[in-house]
Design a protein around this motif. Structure first.
Motif, PDB file in Angstrom:
ATOM      1  N   GLY A 170      62.199  84.909 110.043  1.00  0.00           N
ATOM      2  CA  GLY A 170      62.480  84.801 108.473  1.00  0.00           C
ATOM      3  C   GLY A 170      63.656  83.729 108.827  1.00  0.00           C
ATOM      4  N   GLN A 171      64.545  83.083 109.604  1.00  0.00           N
ATOM      5  CA  GLN A 171      64.840  81.883 110.197  1.00  0.00           C
ATOM      6  C   GLN A 171      63.869  81.305 110.329  1.00  0.00           C
ATOM      7  OE1 GLN A 171      68.258  82.419 109.963  1.00  0.00           O
ATOM      8  NE2 GLN A 171      68.141  84.230 109.294  1.00  0.00           N
ATOM      9  N   LEU A 172      63.275  80.694 110.212  1.00  0.00           N
ATOM     10  CA  LEU A 172      62.122  79.347 110.404  1.00  0.00           C
ATOM     11  C   LEU A 172      61.582  79.650 108.759  1.00  0.00           C
ATOM     12  CD1 LEU A 172      60.364  80.773 113.630  1.00  0.00           C
ATOM     13  CD2 LEU A 172      62.283  78.228 113.918  1.00  0.00           C
ATOM     14  N   ARG A 173      61.479  80.670 108.629  1.00  0.00           N
ATOM     15  CA  ARG A 173      61.266  80.253 107.007  1.00  0.00           C
ATOM     16  C   ARG A 173      62.105  79.829 106.161  1.00  0.00           C
ATOM     17  NH1 ARG A 173      57.513  85.155 105.571  1.00  0.00           N
ATOM     18  NH2 ARG A 173      55.216  84.360 106.234  1.00  0.00           N
ATOM     19  N   ARG A 174      63.359  79.814 106.384  1.00  0.00           N
ATOM     20  CA  ARG A 174      64.560  79.508 105.750  1.00  0.00           C
ATOM     21  C   ARG A 174      64.465  78.328 106.050  1.00  0.00           C
ATOM     22  NH1 ARG A 174      65.213  85.138 105.590  1.00  0.00           N
ATOM     23  NH2 ARG A 174      66.133  85.945 104.054  1.00  0.00           N
ATOM     24  N   ARG A 175      64.066  77.655 106.960  1.00  0.00           N
ATOM     25  CA  ARG A 175      64.513  76.167 107.628  1.00  0.00           C
ATOM     26  C   ARG A 175      63.880  75.014 106.219  1.00  0.00           C
ATOM     27  NH1 ARG A 175      64.824  75.532 113.595  1.00  0.00           N
ATOM     28  NH2 ARG A 175      63.187  73.376 113.606  1.00  0.00           N
ATOM     29  N   SER A 176      62.544  75.682 105.384  1.00  0.00           N
ATOM     30  CA  SER A 176      62.126  74.153 104.855  1.00  0.00           C
ATOM     31  C   SER A 176      61.811  75.381 103.936  1.00  0.00           C
ATOM     32  CB  SER A 176      61.309  74.296 104.898  1.00  0.00           C
ATOM     33  OG  SER A 176      59.862  74.838 105.158  1.00  0.00           O
ATOM     34  N   GLN A 177      61.464  75.049 102.260  1.00  0.00           N
ATOM     35  CA  GLN A 177      61.096  75.934 100.638  1.00  0.00           C
ATOM     36  C   GLN A 177      59.763  76.002 101.212  1.00  0.00           C
ATOM     37  OE1 GLN A 177      61.968  72.341  98.224  1.00  0.00           O
ATOM     38  NE2 GLN A 177      63.791  73.696  97.537  1.00  0.00           N
ATOM     39  N   ARG A 178      58.722  75.166 102.550  1.00  0.00           N
ATOM     40  CA  ARG A 178      57.434  75.670 102.852  1.00  0.00           C
ATOM     41  C   ARG A 178      56.864  76.129 104.190  1.00  0.00           C
ATOM     42  NH1 ARG A 178      54.373  69.808 103.181  1.00  0.00           N
ATOM     43  NH2 ARG A 178      52.867  71.314 102.998  1.00  0.00           N
ATOM     44  N   GLY A 179      58.474  77.400 104.028  1.00  0.00           N
ATOM     45  CA  GLY A 179      58.124  78.084 105.175  1.00  0.00           C
ATOM     46  C   GLY A 179      57.291  79.340 105.137  1.00  0.00           C
ATOM     47  N   SER A 180      57.007  80.075 104.075  1.00  0.00           N
ATOM     48  CA  SER A 180      56.496  81.112 103.848  1.00  0.00           C
ATOM     49  C   SER A 180      54.801  80.677 104.511  1.00  0.00           C
ATOM     50  CB  SER A 180      56.428  82.074 102.468  1.00  0.00           C
ATOM     51  OG  SER A 180      55.980  80.756 101.836  1.00  0.00           O
ATOM     52  N   ARG A 181      54.564  79.907 103.596  1.00  0.00           N
ATOM     53  CA  ARG A 181      53.318  78.640 104.342  1.00  0.00           C
ATOM     54  C   ARG A 181      52.625  78.391 105.699  1.00  0.00           C
ATOM     55  NH1 ARG A 181      52.103  75.491  99.097  1.00  0.00           N
ATOM     56  NH2 ARG A 181      54.647  74.902  99.150  1.00  0.00           N
ATOM     57  N   THR A 182      54.063  77.755 106.173  1.00  0.00           N
ATOM     58  CA  THR A 182      53.695  77.403 107.697  1.00  0.00           C
ATOM     59  C   THR A 182      54.099  77.536 108.534  1.00  0.00           C
ATOM     60  OG1 THR A 182      55.117  74.997 106.497  1.00  0.00           O
ATOM     61  CG2 THR A 182      54.911  75.067 109.005  1.00  0.00           C
ATOM     62  N   TRP A 183      55.182  79.158 108.688  1.00  0.00           N
ATOM     63  CA  TRP A 183      54.903  80.410 109.559  1.00  0.00           C
ATOM     64  C   TRP A 183      54.118  81.275 108.763  1.00  0.00           C
ATOM     65  CZ3 TRP A 183      56.583  78.638 114.200  1.00  0.00           C
ATOM     66  CH2 TRP A 183      57.343  77.974 114.586  1.00  0.00           C
ATOM     67  N   THR A 184      52.926  81.416 109.310  1.00  0.00           N
ATOM     68  CA  THR A 184      52.390  82.421 109.432  1.00  0.00           C
ATOM     69  C   THR A 184      52.852  83.505 110.549  1.00  0.00           C
ATOM     70  OG1 THR A 184      50.488  81.504 110.722  1.00  0.00           O
ATOM     71  CG2 THR A 184      50.585  81.220 108.205  1.00  0.00           C
ATOM     72  N   HIS A 185      51.678  84.797 110.285  1.00  0.00           N
ATOM     73  CA  HIS A 185      52.110  85.786 111.139  1.00  0.00           C
ATOM     74  C   HIS A 185      51.452  85.198 112.475  1.00  0.00           C
ATOM     75  CE1 HIS A 185      54.386  88.229 108.212  1.00  0.00           C
ATOM     76  NE2 HIS A 185      54.373  88.815 108.784  1.00  0.00           N
ATOM     77  N   GLU A 186      50.203  85.126 111.950  1.00  0.00           N
ATOM     78  CA  GLU A 186      49.367  84.234 113.119  1.00  0.00           C
ATOM     79  C   GLU A 186      50.347  83.182 113.951  1.00  0.00           C
ATOM     80  OE1 GLU A 186      46.975  86.332 110.389  1.00  0.00           O
ATOM     81  OE2 GLU A 186      48.055  84.380 110.098  1.00  0.00           O
ATOM     82  N   ARG A 187      50.622  82.499 113.551  1.00  0.00           N
ATOM     83  CA  ARG A 187      51.103  81.321 113.923  1.00  0.00           C
ATOM     84  C   ARG A 187      52.365  81.845 114.791  1.00  0.00           C
ATOM     85  NH1 ARG A 187      54.514  75.757 111.914  1.00  0.00           N
ATOM     86  NH2 ARG A 187      54.172  75.593 113.825  1.00  0.00           N
ATOM     87  N   MET A 188      53.271  83.086 114.180  1.00  0.00           N
ATOM     88  CA  MET A 188      54.722  83.125 114.741  1.00  0.00           C
ATOM     89  C   MET A 188      53.924  84.351 115.967  1.00  0.00           C
ATOM     90  SD  MET A 188      57.598  83.228 113.859  1.00  0.00           S
ATOM     91  CE  MET A 188      58.847  84.128 115.615  1.00  0.00           C
ATOM     92  N   GLY A 189      53.044  84.638 116.029  1.00  0.00           N
ATOM     93  CA  GLY A 189      52.570  85.670 116.817  1.00  0.00           C
ATOM     94  C   GLY A 189      52.139  84.756 118.706  1.00  0.00           C
ATOM     95  N   ARG A 190      51.747  83.738 118.171  1.00  0.00           N
ATOM     96  CA  ARG A 190      51.426  82.651 119.148  1.00  0.00           C
ATOM     97  C   ARG A 190      52.711  82.777 119.762  1.00  0.00           C
ATOM     98  NH1 ARG A 190      47.724  80.652 115.494  1.00  0.00           N
ATOM     99  NH2 ARG A 190      48.911  79.161 115.571  1.00  0.00           N
ATOM    100  N   LEU A 191      53.529  81.839 118.610  1.00  0.00           N
ATOM    101  CA  LEU A 191      55.257  81.906 119.712  1.00  0.00           C
ATOM    102  C   LEU A 191      55.872  83.090 120.260  1.00  0.00           C
ATOM    103  CD1 LEU A 191      57.185  79.362 119.395  1.00  0.00           C
ATOM    104  CD2 LEU A 191      58.331  80.275 116.919  1.00  0.00           C
ATOM    105  N   MET A 192      55.734  84.253 119.771  1.00  0.00           N
ATOM    106  CA  MET A 192      56.262  85.096 120.308  1.00  0.00           C
ATOM    107  C   MET A 192      55.634  85.595 121.934  1.00  0.00           C
ATOM    108  SD  MET A 192      59.120  86.555 118.606  1.00  0.00           S
ATOM    109  CE  MET A 192      58.559  88.296 119.187  1.00  0.00           C
ATOM    110  N   ARG A 193      55.092  85.000 121.717  1.00  0.00           N
ATOM    111  CA  ARG A 193      53.594  85.234 123.555  1.00  0.00           C
ATOM    112  C   ARG A 193      53.840  84.127 123.987  1.00  0.00           C
ATOM    113  NH1 ARG A 193      49.813  86.859 119.970  1.00  0.00           N
ATOM    114  NH2 ARG A 193      48.549  85.117 119.906  1.00  0.00           N
ATOM    115  N   LYS A 194      54.115  82.764 123.648  1.00  0.00           N
ATOM    116  CA  LYS A 194      54.843  81.779 124.609  1.00  0.00           C
ATOM    117  C   LYS A 194      56.257  82.489 125.361  1.00  0.00           C
ATOM    118  CE  LYS A 194      55.314  76.799 124.546  1.00  0.00           C
ATOM    119  NZ  LYS A 194      55.577  76.039 123.514  1.00  0.00           N
ATOM    120  N   HIS A 195      56.953  82.753 124.079  1.00  0.00           N
ATOM    121  CA  HIS A 195      58.481  82.592 124.348  1.00  0.00           C
ATOM    122  C   HIS A 195      58.861  83.782 125.168  1.00  0.00           C
ATOM    123  CE1 HIS A 195      59.583  78.823 123.405  1.00  0.00           C
ATOM    124  NE2 HIS A 195      58.485  78.377 122.026  1.00  0.00           N
ATOM    125  N   LEU A 196      59.067  84.591 124.564  1.00  0.00           N
ATOM    126  CA  LEU A 196      59.279  86.410 124.387  1.00  0.00           C
ATOM    127  C   LEU A 196      58.877  87.125 125.575  1.00  0.00           C
ATOM    128  CD1 LEU A 196      60.699  86.962 121.188  1.00  0.00           C
ATOM    129  CD2 LEU A 196      61.761  85.733 123.360  1.00  0.00           C
TER     130      LEU A 196
END
Length: 499
Positions: free
Chosen positions: A450-476
């Motif tokens: 939710g916070q990443l999508r609020r960084r820009s008006q195109r957040g919902s298209r840029t930050w998909t669940h698949e991309r977010m999943g990869r980010l979570m696996r990388k960092h957490l």
């Protein structure tokens, strides 16, 4: 006060070491008149002479306290020397909030040697003056505010040093079921002891008790009497009284109601343990030996304690007696937070046979304790789940911090979140709690997304669940059980202590 050791490793108080000592140890320091036959005995037992000691310094205090639990220490202030004050200073948190004097740790470190020398001189000539604590409020998980008192930096230093001295005495006296704020003990050791008591003893009823406003309602006169049972150095007692009577400053207003000790002070947890040692620990240990007709277990962490009983009659009798015992010392059980519930193996079996639903649950040290069965349903298990209110409160604070970090780099935020998850799992990663660990990580997924999508008006298209999943696996880190089964760790600890 003498003590014996039972076969299960618990230290239990015995009668005082005199010919007329037949009253319970819990009563021996409550201002009763001595028996006639004891009047000729000296009222003060002095510390052994230096030439008779086989060790010196705080190690000598510890050894003397362990050997003679009726010994009164007459000279303790000399142990608060410049070396102990300096090490106490470096043990403090360097970025903690300052007290009413506004002095920070880094400011005090400048010219530290001269500051410590001056502090040491003021302590030993009686010129040290305690400053009032600064009142702050922190939010609790239930939405209420917890009042804390922040001492000044010099008060923290001296309290830390005095705590090191007093712990050498009282660690020899405290009983085995007391776990809160003691060196070498932790909340998970208390949780392990409770787990083993419920699963291995005949526990069918649980008294989940909470003392209402404990730190704010400690009777200072009783506390001083309890301290003087072991500490006969009047300079130490006067030093403690200076902090107790220093009061609280909130804004520009000073106040002191004549009772209590401020939460947040370095010495307060030890003073609370001393108070409850005489008010509760010695009393409940004697009560279960004399009055309980079945098994009875006790686990206390600071002012939060759980008592397990085999018989309901014992549980009700103990609850009634506990009201009177605490009332004698100005305390009372919280009417809404104190409950007597049916809980345990036999209670779970009865509810299952009668089809009356599940047993009630209770909370202790951040976990909800639940009667459950194995997957095949053939055995009773005690599940410990992260308290829902605790998890909601933590996630709310993480969400606020993510909003502040909204425009930080993804890598920096990911590293911060990873440290949060590791700390959460280090405490909550107990067996059978994997589902709550997974829920916590999934909630972080949606908060960060939710916070990443609020960084820009195109957040919902840029930050998909698949991309977010990869980010979570990388960092957490993934959900992980970090603690062994409590029965294994608890019995291993008891065996290590017995060696």
């Amino acid at each position: 006060m003498n003590a014996d050791r039972e076969s299960d490793g618990r230290v239990v108080p015995a009668t005082p070491a005199n010919n007329g000592g037949t009253e319970p140890p819990a009563e021996s320091v409550e201002g009763r008149r001595p028996a006639r036959r004891n009047t000729e005995q000296p009222s003060l037992v002095r510390t052994p002479k230096p030439e008779r000691r086989r060790s010196h310094g705080l190690a000598g205090v510890r050894e003397a306290a362990r050997k003679d639990r009726s010994l009164k220490f007459t000279t303790l202030l000399h142990h608060i020397n410049p070396e102990l004050l300096t090490s106490s200073f470096y043990d403090l948190k360097r970025h903690a909030a300052p007290g009413v004097d506004g002095v920070t740790w880094h400011e005090y470190e400048q010219d530290l040697e001269n500051r410590i020398a001056d502090l040491h001189g003021r302590i030993h000539r009686g010129a040290f003056r305690a400053k009032p604590s600064k009142r702050v409020h922190i939010e609790k998980t239930d939405g209420r505010k917890r009042p804390l008192g922040i001492p000044s930096l010099e008060d923290k230093i001296v309290q830390h040093a005095l705590r090191a001295v007093l712990q050498c005495i009282y660690e020899a006296d405290f009983l085995g079921f007391s776990y809160g704020f003691r060196p070498g003990r932790s909340p998970h050791q208390a949780l392990d002891a409770l787990y083993v008591g419920i699963t291995e003893k005949r526990v069918n009823w649980i008294l989940d008790a909470d003392i209402e406003g404990f730190f704010d309602n400690i009777d200072r006169d009783w506390l001083v009497q309890f301290i003087e049972h072991r500490v006969a150095d009047k300079r130490i007692v006067r030093l403690i009284l200076k902090w107790l009577n220093a009061g609280i400053i909130e804004g520009t207003d000073w106040s002191d109601n004549g009772k209590g000790t401020p939460q947040g002070a370095v010495l307060s947890p030890l003073l609370a343990n001393i108070f409850l040692h005489y008010v509760f620990d010695l009393w409940i240990d004697q009560w279960r030996k004399r009055h309980a007709t079945g098994d009875c277990i006790v686990v206390r962490y600071a002012d939060d304690f759980v008592i397990g009983f085999e018989h309901q009659s014992d549980a009700q009798a103990c609850l009634d007696a506990l009201h009177g015992r605490l009332g004698k010392f100005g305390l009372r059980l919280h009417p809404q937070k104190t409950r007597l519930i049916e809980f345990g193996r036999r209670a779970s079996d009865r509810h299952r046979r009668e089809g009356t639903g599940k047993c009630e649950t209770f909370d202790f040290l951040g976990f909800t304790h639940v009667c459950a069965r194995t997957r095949r349903g053939d055995r009773f298990v005690l599940r410990r789940l992260t308290m829902a209110s605790r998890m909601r409160g933590t996630l709310a604070r993480i969400g606020e911090e993510l909003r502040r970090r909204r425009h930080h780099s993804i890598g920096a935020t990911g590293r911060w979140l990873a440290s949060v998850v590791r700390g959460w799992q280090a405490y909550h990663g107990v067996p059978l709690n994997f589902a709550r660990l997974t829920q916590f990580r999934e909630a972080l997924f949606h908060l960060w997304l939710g916070q990443l999508r609020r960084r820009s008006q195109r957040g919902s298209r840029t930050w998909t669940h698949e991309r977010m999943g990869r980010l979570m696996r990388k960092h957490l880190p993934p959900p992980k059980i970090t603690h062994p089964w409590p029965s294994i760790r608890h019995h291993a600890r008891l065996r290590a202590r017995a060696v």
